[in-house]
Design a protein around this motif. Structure first.
Motif, PDB file in Angstrom:
ATOM      1  N   GLY A  45       0.803  -1.211   0.000  1.00  0.00           N
ATOM      2  CA  GLY A  45       0.000   0.000   0.000  1.00  0.00           C
ATOM      3  C   GLY A  45       0.835   1.259   0.000  1.00  0.00           C
ATOM      4  O   GLY A  45       0.320   2.352  -0.249  1.00  0.00           O
ATOM      5  N   GLY A  46       2.123   1.127   0.284  1.00  0.00           N
ATOM      6  CA  GLY A  46       3.004   2.288   0.228  1.00  0.00           C
ATOM      7  C   GLY A  46       3.441   2.549  -1.205  1.00  0.00           C
ATOM      8  O   GLY A  46       2.964   1.928  -2.155  1.00  0.00           O
ATOM      9  N   PHE A  47       4.398   3.440  -1.362  1.00  0.00           N
ATOM     10  CA  PHE A  47       4.874   3.780  -2.700  1.00  0.00           C
ATOM     11  C   PHE A  47       5.988   2.856  -3.171  1.00  0.00           C
ATOM     12  O   PHE A  47       6.376   2.885  -4.335  1.00  0.00           O
ATOM     13  CB  PHE A  47       5.352   5.240  -2.734  1.00  0.00           C
ATOM     14  N   GLY A  48       6.527   2.057  -2.287  1.00  0.00           N
ATOM     15  CA  GLY A  48       7.588   1.127  -2.655  1.00  0.00           C
ATOM     16  C   GLY A  48       7.695   0.030  -1.616  1.00  0.00           C
ATOM     17  O   GLY A  48       7.239   0.180  -0.475  1.00  0.00           O
ATOM     18  N   GLY A  49       8.281  -1.105  -2.017  1.00  0.00           N
ATOM     19  CA  GLY A  49       8.470  -2.216  -1.096  1.00  0.00           C
ATOM     20  C   GLY A  49       9.876  -2.194  -0.519  1.00  0.00           C
ATOM     21  O   GLY A  49      10.823  -1.766  -1.181  1.00  0.00           O
ATOM     22  N   LEU A  50      10.010  -2.666   0.705  1.00  0.00           N
ATOM     23  CA  LEU A  50      11.289  -2.669   1.399  1.00  0.00           C
ATOM     24  C   LEU A  50      11.770  -4.095   1.617  1.00  0.00           C
ATOM     25  O   LEU A  50      10.970  -5.013   1.803  1.00  0.00           O
ATOM     26  CB  LEU A  50      11.166  -1.967   2.756  1.00  0.00           C
ATOM     27  N   PHE A 108       9.299 -10.130  -4.777  1.00  0.00           N
ATOM     28  CA  PHE A 108       8.577 -10.175  -6.044  1.00  0.00           C
ATOM     29  C   PHE A 108       7.602  -9.011  -6.098  1.00  0.00           C
ATOM     30  O   PHE A 108       7.001  -8.644  -5.080  1.00  0.00           O
ATOM     31  CB  PHE A 108       7.812 -11.497  -6.178  1.00  0.00           C
ATOM     32  N   LEU A 109       7.471  -8.406  -7.278  1.00  0.00           N
ATOM     33  CA  LEU A 109       6.457  -7.393  -7.540  1.00  0.00           C
ATOM     34  C   LEU A 109       5.734  -7.758  -8.831  1.00  0.00           C
ATOM     35  O   LEU A 109       6.338  -8.311  -9.754  1.00  0.00           O
ATOM     36  CB  LEU A 109       7.076  -6.000  -7.673  1.00  0.00           C
ATOM     37  N   ASP A 110       4.448  -7.448  -8.893  1.00  0.00           N
ATOM     38  CA  ASP A 110       3.677  -7.775 -10.089  1.00  0.00           C
ATOM     39  C   ASP A 110       3.065  -6.518 -10.700  1.00  0.00           C
ATOM     40  O   ASP A 110       2.856  -5.510 -10.018  1.00  0.00           O
ATOM     41  CB  ASP A 110       2.560  -8.767  -9.749  1.00  0.00           C
ATOM     42  N   TYR A 111       2.778  -6.610 -11.987  1.00  0.00           N
ATOM     43  CA  TYR A 111       2.063  -5.551 -12.716  1.00  0.00           C
ATOM     44  C   TYR A 111       0.903  -6.213 -13.444  1.00  0.00           C
ATOM     45  O   TYR A 111       1.095  -7.134 -14.249  1.00  0.00           O
ATOM     46  CB  TYR A 111       3.007  -4.865 -13.710  1.00  0.00           C
ATOM     47  N   TYR A 112      -0.304  -5.758 -13.124  1.00  0.00           N
ATOM     48  CA  TYR A 112      -1.543  -6.329 -13.669  1.00  0.00           C
ATOM     49  C   TYR A 112      -2.292  -5.209 -14.372  1.00  0.00           C
ATOM     50  O   TYR A 112      -2.727  -4.246 -13.745  1.00  0.00           O
ATOM     51  CB  TYR A 112      -2.353  -6.938 -12.516  1.00  0.00           C
ATOM     52  N   ALA A 113      -2.410  -5.312 -15.694  1.00  0.00           N
ATOM     53  CA  ALA A 113      -3.080  -4.286 -16.499  1.00  0.00           C
ATOM     54  C   ALA A 113      -4.305  -4.887 -17.163  1.00  0.00           C
ATOM     55  O   ALA A 113      -4.254  -5.992 -17.721  1.00  0.00           O
ATOM     56  CB  ALA A 113      -2.126  -3.743 -17.562  1.00  0.00           C
ATOM     57  N   THR A 114      -5.416  -4.171 -17.106  1.00  0.00           N
ATOM     58  CA  THR A 114      -6.665  -4.694 -17.647  1.00  0.00           C
ATOM     59  C   THR A 114      -7.509  -3.573 -18.243  1.00  0.00           C
ATOM     60  O   THR A 114      -7.309  -2.390 -17.916  1.00  0.00           O
ATOM     61  CB  THR A 114      -7.454  -5.431 -16.540  1.00  0.00           C
ATOM     62  N   GLY A 115      -8.456  -3.951 -19.097  1.00  0.00           N
ATOM     63  CA  GLY A 115      -9.347  -2.957 -19.675  1.00  0.00           C
ATOM     64  C   GLY A 115     -10.411  -2.506 -18.691  1.00  0.00           C
ATOM     65  O   GLY A 115     -10.737  -1.324 -18.610  1.00  0.00           O
ATOM     66  N   LYS A 116     -10.954  -3.461 -17.919  1.00  0.00           N
ATOM     67  CA  LYS A 116     -11.988  -3.157 -16.929  1.00  0.00           C
ATOM     68  C   LYS A 116     -11.706  -4.003 -15.701  1.00  0.00           C
ATOM     69  O   LYS A 116     -11.758  -5.233 -15.763  1.00  0.00           O
ATOM     70  CB  LYS A 116     -13.387  -3.455 -17.479  1.00  0.00           C
ATOM     71  N   GLY A 142       4.861  -5.919  -3.206  1.00  0.00           N
ATOM     72  CA  GLY A 142       4.134  -4.819  -3.834  1.00  0.00           C
ATOM     73  C   GLY A 142       3.752  -5.157  -5.253  1.00  0.00           C
ATOM     74  O   GLY A 142       4.002  -6.254  -5.750  1.00  0.00           O
ATOM     75  N   GLY A 143       3.132  -4.197  -5.905  1.00  0.00           N
ATOM     76  CA  GLY A 143       2.713  -4.399  -7.291  1.00  0.00           C
ATOM     77  C   GLY A 143       1.933  -3.194  -7.770  1.00  0.00           C
ATOM     78  O   GLY A 143       1.847  -2.168  -7.094  1.00  0.00           O
ATOM     79  N   GLU A 144       1.366  -3.346  -8.948  1.00  0.00           N
ATOM     80  CA  GLU A 144       0.599  -2.255  -9.549  1.00  0.00           C
ATOM     81  C   GLU A 144      -0.564  -2.847 -10.325  1.00  0.00           C
ATOM     82  O   GLU A 144      -0.406  -3.816 -11.082  1.00  0.00           O
ATOM     83  CB  GLU A 144       1.492  -1.435 -10.487  1.00  0.00           C
ATOM     84  N   THR A 145      -1.748  -2.282 -10.112  1.00  0.00           N
ATOM     85  CA  THR A 145      -2.923  -2.638 -10.895  1.00  0.00           C
ATOM     86  C   THR A 145      -3.300  -1.439 -11.749  1.00  0.00           C
ATOM     87  O   THR A 145      -3.511  -0.349 -11.215  1.00  0.00           O
ATOM     88  CB  THR A 145      -4.097  -3.026  -9.984  1.00  0.00           C
ATOM     89  N   ALA A 146      -3.356  -1.635 -13.061  1.00  0.00           N
ATOM     90  CA  ALA A 146      -3.660  -0.537 -13.985  1.00  0.00           C
ATOM     91  C   ALA A 146      -4.927  -0.864 -14.760  1.00  0.00           C
ATOM     92  O   ALA A 146      -5.020  -1.901 -15.415  1.00  0.00           O
ATOM     93  CB  ALA A 146      -2.495  -0.312 -14.947  1.00  0.00           C
ATOM     94  N   GLU A 147      -5.916   0.026 -14.663  1.00  0.00           N
ATOM     95  CA  GLU A 147      -7.156  -0.113 -15.419  1.00  0.00           C
ATOM     96  C   GLU A 147      -7.065   0.834 -16.609  1.00  0.00           C
ATOM     97  O   GLU A 147      -7.006   2.053 -16.445  1.00  0.00           O
ATOM     98  CB  GLU A 147      -8.348   0.230 -14.528  1.00  0.00           C
ATOM     99  N   MET A 148      -7.037   0.263 -17.819  1.00  0.00           N
ATOM    100  CA  MET A 148      -6.770   1.071 -19.010  1.00  0.00           C
ATOM    101  C   MET A 148      -7.772   0.791 -20.122  1.00  0.00           C
ATOM    102  O   MET A 148      -7.463   0.077 -21.089  1.00  0.00           O
ATOM    103  CB  MET A 148      -5.342   0.831 -19.502  1.00  0.00           C
ATOM    104  N   PRO A 149      -8.994   1.325 -20.004  1.00  0.00           N
ATOM    105  CA  PRO A 149      -9.964   1.174 -21.092  1.00  0.00           C
ATOM    106  C   PRO A 149      -9.435   1.849 -22.346  1.00  0.00           C
ATOM    107  O   PRO A 149      -8.839   2.915 -22.286  1.00  0.00           O
ATOM    108  CB  PRO A 149     -11.214   1.876 -20.550  1.00  0.00           C
TER     109      PRO A 149
END
Length: 357
Positions: A45-50, A108-116, A142-149
């Protein structure tokens, strides 16, 4: 031109639901918490993982980093609605590339990008990622979820993973003393793993089979379930074997490019290998793919793992010791061949026998 409705537009009206994203983060916190290990104990939930290397037990570490995705195997998960194991593949493709260098995966960090964003789908994916991290002994920090319609169709998504490991200085693989006569072992795969799926999907399309149809090579399960069997994570057994014997000289993860492209990555100039193809325990899925797709043996060997997901090169005098260490760690090593000298311009991977397709 102003908004004809007279009201200001919102991000949600543009297709991005911030509240859904926040709800998903809250829901996955217990999954992430379950991957904690020495060196990593902070909440996401922070801006970076330690990560604290000293707390992880390292004295003079070299950091090793790797990143990867799952490729078009993701399309089968999307089209079949089966999302629970694709995250394991994501972790496996990264951490298996760390262990071949002798490094213990740490974070490990993940990046999850989706349309909806569908929070339930997202939670299933992260559950798989957390499972993979536990199998590898690394922390999901940590990770990032990106919603990109507009970038992705509504249900489409893609995944990327980033892993960092460490090894004590001087213990990295491959070793510089590889030489002719060293023994080559193979460790069995769980199936197709995460490479060659553009060809797999083309072959499935030729058959006209639905994803929920019984798999012709495994009729007790659906075609989608059979093809979504996750990539094996070799980290813990290989770490155990490396610590039990000094006879392991090199490891090679058999991913895209199969045997001829991956094994040479750990061989110095002037050395190659010969492999006994008849010794490989080929899972039925590969025979089906070869037959239905009319795929030649050489193409199979360069596209798929064909039943061997990891190669181990062992010192000749300690080959029995390495085999015993791998077996004690829960592996089923297969003696495939040995290291040989090769002339300049000669192929570094040669074959004897034929695959049992």
């Amino acid at each position: 031109m102003s908004n004809p409705g007279g009201n200001g537009l919102t991000y949600a009206q543009a297709g991005v639901d911030i509240d859904a994203g926040n709800a998903m983060v809250d829901a996955i916190k217990p999954l992430v918490r379950a991957t904690r290990r020495p060196g990593a104990d902070a909440e996401i939930g922070g801006f970076g993982g330690l990560f604290d290397l000293k707390a992880a037990g390292f004295a003079d570490p070299i950091l090793v980093a790797a990143n990867d995705g799952v490729g078009t195997k993701v399309k089968i998960a999307i089209e079949s609605g089966l999302h629970s194991t694709i995250g394991i593949d994501l972790v496996a493709m990264c951490v298996n590339d760390l262990i071949v260098q002798g490094a213990e995966p740490l974070l490990f960090l993940d990046y999850y990008a989706t349309g909806k964003l569908d929070p339930q789908v997202g939670i299933e994916i992260v559950r798989g990622i957390a499972d993979g991290c536990r199998q590898a002994g690394c922390a999901l920090i940590g990770g990032e979820t990106a919603e990109m319609p507009g970038m992705y169709a509504e249900k489409d998504y893609d995944l990327a993973g980033f892993a960092v490991g460490a090894a004590e200085r001087g213990s990295l693989l491959p070793r510089a003393d590889l030489q002719p006569g060293d023994v080559v072992f193979g460790l069995p795969s769980s199936g197709v793993h995460s490479n060659g799926y553009s060809l797999v999907r083309r072959i499935v399309a030729l058959t006209g089979l639905a994803w929920d149809a019984p798999a012709p090579f495994a009729p007790e399960t659906s075609l989608a379930q059979a093809l979504l069997v996750p990539t094996r994570i070799y980290v813990k057994p290989l770490l155990q074997a490396i610590r039990a014997t000094s006879g392991i000289k090199a490891l090679a993860h058999i991913t895209g490019g199969g045997f001829p492209d991956n094994i040479p990555r750990v061989l110095p100039e002037g050395l190659g290998v010969w492999l006994d193809l008849a010794a490989i325990p080929v899972p039925p899925v590969f025979g089906w793919l070869a037959k239905v797709g009319g795929v030649a043996e050489r193409e199979m060997l360069r596209t798929f793992n064909c039943g061997i997901g990891m190669i181990v090169a062992a010192e000749a005098a300690r080959a029995d010791e390495v085999e015993a260490a791998l077996t004690a760690a829960g592996e089923t090593p297969v003696r495939l061949g040995e290291i040989v000298p090769v002339a300049q311009g000669e192929e570094q991977v040669a074959y004897r026998g034929k695959l049992s397709l």
